[in-house]
Scaffold this motif. Structure first.
Motif, PDB file in Angstrom:
ATOM      1  N   GLY A  12      78.299  -9.834   5.207  1.00  0.00           N
ATOM      2  CA  GLY A  12      77.319  -8.923   5.782  1.00  0.00           C
ATOM      3  C   GLY A  12      76.909  -7.734   4.949  1.00  0.00           C
ATOM      4  N   ALA A  13      77.317  -7.672   3.691  1.00  0.00           N
ATOM      5  CA  ALA A  13      76.981  -6.506   2.873  1.00  0.00           C
ATOM      6  C   ALA A  13      75.484  -6.455   2.575  1.00  0.00           C
ATOM      7  CB  ALA A  13      77.769  -6.542   1.569  1.00  0.00           C
ATOM      8  N   SER A  14      74.945  -5.236   2.487  1.00  0.00           N
ATOM      9  CA  SER A  14      73.565  -5.015   2.058  1.00  0.00           C
ATOM     10  C   SER A  14      73.584  -4.328   0.699  1.00  0.00           C
ATOM     11  CB  SER A  14      72.814  -4.136   3.066  1.00  0.00           C
ATOM     12  OG  SER A  14      72.703  -4.778   4.318  1.00  0.00           O
ATOM     13  N   MET A  15      72.660  -4.703  -0.162  1.00  0.00           N
ATOM     14  CA  MET A  15      72.595  -4.101  -1.489  1.00  0.00           C
ATOM     15  C   MET A  15      71.961  -2.714  -1.388  1.00  0.00           C
ATOM     16  SD  MET A  15      70.737  -5.554  -4.953  1.00  0.00           S
ATOM     17  CE  MET A  15      71.671  -7.093  -4.934  1.00  0.00           C
ATOM     18  N   PRO A  16      72.668  -1.655  -1.797  1.00  0.00           N
ATOM     19  CA  PRO A  16      72.104  -0.303  -1.719  1.00  0.00           C
ATOM     20  C   PRO A  16      70.847  -0.170  -2.573  1.00  0.00           C
ATOM     21  CG  PRO A  16      74.472  -0.243  -2.175  1.00  0.00           C
ATOM     22  CD  PRO A  16      74.034  -1.661  -2.344  1.00  0.00           C
ATOM     23  N   ALA A  17      70.013   0.810  -2.219  1.00  0.00           N
ATOM     24  CA  ALA A  17      68.754   1.009  -2.941  1.00  0.00           C
ATOM     25  C   ALA A  17      69.001   1.257  -4.430  1.00  0.00           C
ATOM     26  CB  ALA A  17      67.981   2.167  -2.326  1.00  0.00           C
ATOM     27  N   ALA A  18      70.039   2.035  -4.755  1.00  0.00           N
ATOM     28  CA  ALA A  18      70.324   2.326  -6.164  1.00  0.00           C
ATOM     29  C   ALA A  18      70.679   1.053  -6.925  1.00  0.00           C
ATOM     30  CB  ALA A  18      71.459   3.340  -6.269  1.00  0.00           C
ATOM     31  N   ARG A  20      69.652  -1.942  -6.147  1.00  0.00           N
ATOM     32  CA  ARG A  20      68.421  -2.733  -6.268  1.00  0.00           C
ATOM     33  C   ARG A  20      67.607  -2.279  -7.481  1.00  0.00           C
ATOM     34  NH1 ARG A  20      66.596  -4.524  -0.277  1.00  0.00           N
ATOM     35  NH2 ARG A  20      68.645  -4.451   0.688  1.00  0.00           N
ATOM     36  N   LEU A  21      67.520  -0.972  -7.657  1.00  0.00           N
ATOM     37  CA  LEU A  21      66.791  -0.446  -8.813  1.00  0.00           C
ATOM     38  C   LEU A  21      67.489  -0.833 -10.116  1.00  0.00           C
ATOM     39  CD1 LEU A  21      65.872   3.090  -7.435  1.00  0.00           C
ATOM     40  CD2 LEU A  21      64.301   1.182  -7.851  1.00  0.00           C
ATOM     41  N   GLU A  22      68.811  -0.825 -10.089  1.00  0.00           N
ATOM     42  CA  GLU A  22      69.572  -1.226 -11.272  1.00  0.00           C
ATOM     43  C   GLU A  22      69.309  -2.696 -11.609  1.00  0.00           C
ATOM     44  OE1 GLU A  22      74.266  -1.505 -12.700  1.00  0.00           O
ATOM     45  OE2 GLU A  22      73.726  -0.446 -10.857  1.00  0.00           O
ATOM     46  N   LEU A  23      69.259  -3.544 -10.575  1.00  0.00           N
ATOM     47  CA  LEU A  23      68.986  -4.968 -10.788  1.00  0.00           C
ATOM     48  C   LEU A  23      67.583  -5.171 -11.360  1.00  0.00           C
ATOM     49  CD1 LEU A  23      69.687  -7.962 -10.493  1.00  0.00           C
ATOM     50  CD2 LEU A  23      68.961  -7.817  -8.095  1.00  0.00           C
ATOM     51  N   LEU A  24      66.608  -4.424 -10.841  1.00  0.00           N
ATOM     52  CA  LEU A  24      65.246  -4.525 -11.370  1.00  0.00           C
ATOM     53  C   LEU A  24      65.192  -4.079 -12.829  1.00  0.00           C
ATOM     54  CD1 LEU A  24      62.959  -3.287  -8.460  1.00  0.00           C
ATOM     55  CD2 LEU A  24      63.097  -5.583  -9.422  1.00  0.00           C
ATOM     56  N   GLY A  25      65.934  -3.025 -13.145  1.00  0.00           N
ATOM     57  CA  GLY A  25      65.984  -2.569 -14.531  1.00  0.00           C
ATOM     58  C   GLY A  25      66.535  -3.643 -15.451  1.00  0.00           C
ATOM     59  N   TRP A  26      67.564  -4.346 -14.980  1.00  0.00           N
ATOM     60  CA  TRP A  26      68.135  -5.447 -15.772  1.00  0.00           C
ATOM     61  C   TRP A  26      67.104  -6.555 -15.961  1.00  0.00           C
ATOM     62  CZ3 TRP A  26      68.637 -10.507 -14.197  1.00  0.00           C
ATOM     63  CH2 TRP A  26      69.351 -11.350 -15.065  1.00  0.00           C
ATOM     64  N   ALA A  27      66.382  -6.919 -14.880  1.00  0.00           N
ATOM     65  CA  ALA A  27      65.388  -7.991 -14.962  1.00  0.00           C
ATOM     66  C   ALA A  27      64.275  -7.633 -15.946  1.00  0.00           C
ATOM     67  CB  ALA A  27      64.809  -8.269 -13.577  1.00  0.00           C
ATOM     68  N   ARG A  28      63.835  -6.383 -15.930  1.00  0.00           N
ATOM     69  CA  ARG A  28      62.772  -5.963 -16.848  1.00  0.00           C
ATOM     70  C   ARG A  28      63.258  -5.964 -18.290  1.00  0.00           C
ATOM     71  NH1 ARG A  28      61.407  -1.182 -12.611  1.00  0.00           N
ATOM     72  NH2 ARG A  28      59.955  -2.359 -11.289  1.00  0.00           N
ATOM     73  N   ALA A  29      64.498  -5.528 -18.487  1.00  0.00           N
ATOM     74  CA  ALA A  29      65.035  -5.461 -19.845  1.00  0.00           C
ATOM     75  C   ALA A  29      65.220  -6.842 -20.456  1.00  0.00           C
ATOM     76  CB  ALA A  29      66.361  -4.704 -19.840  1.00  0.00           C
ATOM     77  N   HIS A  30      65.487  -7.846 -19.608  1.00  0.00           N
ATOM     78  CA  HIS A  30      65.777  -9.184 -20.115  1.00  0.00           C
ATOM     79  C   HIS A  30      64.653 -10.182 -19.836  1.00  0.00           C
ATOM     80  CE1 HIS A  30      69.797  -7.337 -19.926  1.00  0.00           C
ATOM     81  NE2 HIS A  30      70.120  -8.179 -20.886  1.00  0.00           N
ATOM     82  N   GLY A  31      63.546  -9.718 -19.275  1.00  0.00           N
ATOM     83  CA  GLY A  31      62.449 -10.628 -18.964  1.00  0.00           C
ATOM     84  C   GLY A  31      62.838 -11.692 -17.961  1.00  0.00           C
ATOM     85  N   ALA A  32      63.703 -11.340 -17.010  1.00  0.00           N
ATOM     86  CA  ALA A  32      64.242 -12.305 -16.048  1.00  0.00           C
ATOM     87  C   ALA A  32      63.457 -12.269 -14.739  1.00  0.00           C
ATOM     88  CB  ALA A  32      65.712 -12.009 -15.780  1.00  0.00           C
ATOM     89  N   LEU A  33      63.573 -13.357 -13.995  1.00  0.00           N
ATOM     90  CA  LEU A  33      62.973 -13.441 -12.664  1.00  0.00           C
ATOM     91  C   LEU A  33      64.085 -13.377 -11.621  1.00  0.00           C
ATOM     92  CD1 LEU A  33      60.456 -13.974 -10.850  1.00  0.00           C
ATOM     93  CD2 LEU A  33      61.048 -16.412 -10.987  1.00  0.00           C
TER      94      LEU A  33
END
Length: 242
Positions: A12-18, A20-33
């Motif tokens: 039941g865990a939810s991913m905190p907003a911070a 989520r932003l960290e995950l997006l930063g990783w995706a942008r840095a690595h060109g990931a989807l």
């Protein structure tokens, strides 16, 4: 990468907003989807709704907004027989996915799609979801109250969803499969928490997963209180006792 940021099953865990932003930063840095499975996002009972990854990806000031594809379904929130879901891809993938969808055919009924579109436009989904949240919050609270004080069992806090996890603390000798079997013999179905671990990596946490989404019959009678009474009786008896 596939994630369920709104509600991880079964704990039941939810991913905190911070995060989520960290995950997006990783995706942008690595060109990931990142594929965002929007599981149970509408059934959040505590606090304000968390922003979807896709919304953060396409927020003003973000880059091209091409790193998140969001999946969702109306089956759980409306009706299992509806058979309609949705995919919100990054703009760069939209045309290719539309061509692929055309080649594969359309398994969803056009009549159901039209009815759903009208329902959404009229605000029906918002009203229905609000009613669902009130009802399922009531059921969650009923479960927590019914099993409060049960020796050897801790109800894992759940911010949303249609189930609860009852973790065995070790104070009372309870075995997962024994509890599952005894509950089933009494007419209540629960699942062993241990079955959700990846094969070969079973963790140390033990317990059972209890659903409360479908607890009524055709007449509208709520069977949840009776089921919880049965389950409390099963949990009160240590495994290995007659």
């Amino acid at each position: 990468m596939v994630v369920t940021p709104s509600h991880q099953y079964p704990l039941g865990a939810s991913m905190p907003a911070a995060r989520r932003l960290e995950l997006l930063g990783w995706a942008r840095a690595h060109g990931a989807l990142v594929v965002e499975d929007d599981y149970d996002s509408e059934l959040r009972y505590v606090g304000e709704p968390l922003p979807a990854l896709a919304a953060l990806d396409r927020a003003p000031g973000a880059d091209d907004g091409g790193h998140v594809a969001t999946l969702g379904s109306f089956t759980k929130v409306l009706a299992p027989g509806l058979g309609v879901g949705y995919l919100l891809p990054p703009p760069a993938l939209r045309e290719e996915l539309l061509r692929l969808r055309t080649d594969l055919g359309n398994p969803a009924s056009a009549v159901a799609q039209d009815a759903l579109a009208r329902f959404l436009a009229a605000g029906g989904l918002r009203r229905h979801t609000a009613r669902m949240r009130r009802e399922y919050r009531r059921r969650r609270d009923l479960l927590a109250a019914a099993l409060a004080g049960t020796a050897g069992v801790r109800a894992v806090p759940m911010d949303g969803g249609l189930h609860a996890v009852l973790e065995f603390t070790g104070e009372v000798p309870l075995e997962e499969q024994d509890v599952v079997d005894r509950a089933a013999a009494a007419g209540v179905r629960v699942a062993a928490l241990g079955t959700y671990w990846a094969e070969g990596s079973r963790g140390s946490r033990r317990g059972v997963v209890v659903g409360f989404g479908a607890s009524g019959d055709a007449a509208g009678d709520d069977a949840l209180p009776d089921a919880l009474e049965v389950l409390a009786g099963v949990l009160a008896r240590p495994s290995g006792t007659a």
